[in-house]
Design an enzyme around this catalytic site. Structure first.
Site, PDB file in Angstrom:
ATOM      1  N   TYR A  54      50.682  14.900 -16.006  1.00  0.00           N
ATOM      2  CA  TYR A  54      49.377  15.180 -15.394  1.00  0.00           C
ATOM      3  C   TYR A  54      49.509  15.526 -13.910  1.00  0.00           C
ATOM      4  CZ  TYR A  54      47.333  14.296 -19.808  1.00  0.00           C
ATOM      5  OH  TYR A  54      47.015  14.431 -21.139  1.00  0.00           O
ATOM      6  N   HIS A 107      36.063  15.578 -21.689  1.00  0.00           N
ATOM      7  CA  HIS A 107      37.401  15.023 -21.915  1.00  0.00           C
ATOM      8  C   HIS A 107      38.064  14.519 -20.637  1.00  0.00           C
ATOM      9  CE1 HIS A 107      37.377  17.794 -25.674  1.00  0.00           C
ATOM     10  NE2 HIS A 107      36.819  16.633 -25.924  1.00  0.00           N
ATOM     11  N   CYS A 136      44.691  -0.304  -8.466  1.00  0.00           N
ATOM     12  CA  CYS A 136      43.252  -0.337  -8.167  1.00  0.00           C
ATOM     13  C   CYS A 136      42.980  -1.231  -6.971  1.00  0.00           C
ATOM     14  CB  CYS A 136      42.486  -0.844  -9.391  1.00  0.00           C
ATOM     15  SG  CYS A 136      40.705  -1.000  -9.131  1.00  0.00           S
ATOM     16  N   CYS A 139      40.507  -4.323  -8.219  1.00  0.00           N
ATOM     17  CA  CYS A 139      40.931  -5.470  -9.039  1.00  0.00           C
ATOM     18  C   CYS A 139      42.445  -5.615  -9.170  1.00  0.00           C
ATOM     19  CB  CYS A 139      40.303  -5.362 -10.434  1.00  0.00           C
ATOM     20  SG  CYS A 139      41.079  -4.112 -11.488  1.00  0.00           S
TER      21      CYS A 139
END
EC number: 2.3.1.286
Length: 234
Positions: A54, A107, A136, A139
């Site tokens: 990606y 998507h 993140c 969290c």
């Protein structure tokens, strides 16, 4: 009877802008096994390779420019913001580059990462995902590309069907019909228009009132005229 114009696009919308499509024989996808970088669970056992794939795709869209069809969609959306709804299966940002507002990405979106724990979404633009931006800040969970992989739930489909309930004209641009059954979706609308490069075995032609078999980059004007004609008839 619905009054909205719903424009649903797939890879064929962006193909003439040079973006690798899923079924291109020489595209980015061809060099990878989909089961290893684009299927539910692959982040558990193939995290690095999936992230790298990606990253390559984000790099691929960085310098790509919107074509005439993207610009047409942005134009009609701007002109008729409460009537026209723009939905895409594409994860690129060419509609946004054409300044199209309120695009629903079914998507996911390449420029976003999502926390696998709390679902927080972060836009990283065209940056590579690496150790510096994969945690993140809310969290401490692990981030992943905000893309729907094969076999995963696609939460935006709920919005798609909600919009189709108000659909008067469905315009389908550049999709094979294998991932989404557009012949079935056409039944929601009073009128339906199809624009693909060539016929597809997954699409029933009789479900559409008009069909343009040509590149979206050249069919755009006819489609724009059809949309104008429909809206003027309301």
């Amino acid at each position: 009877m619905g009054k909205k114009v719903v424009i649903l696009s797939g890879a064929g919308l962006s193909a003439s802008s040079g973006i690798s499509t899923f079924r291109d024989s020489d595209g980015l996808w061809e060099k990878h096994d989909i089961n290893e970088i684009c299927s539910a669970g692959c982040l558990d056992w193939n995290y690095e390779a999936t992230i790298n794939f990606y990253n390559l795709r984000r790099e691929d869209i960085k310098d790509k420019k919107p074509n005439n069809a993207h610009k047409m969609i942005a134009r009609v959306k701007e002109k008729y913001p409460s009537i026209v709804e723009v939905i895409t299966q594409n994860i690129d940002d060419l509609l946004e580059k054409a300044d199209c507002k309120g695009v629903l990405h079914l998507h996911g979106f390449l420029k976003e990462l999502r926390c696998m724990n709390c679902e927080r979404v972060v836009n990283i633009e065209y940056k590579l995902q690496d150790s510096t931006n994969s945690t993140c800040s809310k969290c401490g969970g692990k981030l992943r590309p905000n893309i729907v992989f094969f076999g995963e739930a696609a939460p935006q489909y709920e919005k798609l069907y909600k919009l189709l309930e108000e659909c008067g004209l469905l315009v389908v641009i550049g999709t094979s019909g294998y991932v989404i059954d557009v012949s079935f979706l056409s039944q929601y609308a009073d009128k339906a228009i199809l624009n693909n490069l060539e016929p597809s075995q997954a699409i029933v032609e009789d479900c559409f009132d008009k069909i343009y078999y040509e590149d979206a980059n050249s069919a755009y004007k006819k489609i724009e005229d059809d949309i104008e004609e429909y809206i003027n008839s309301l």
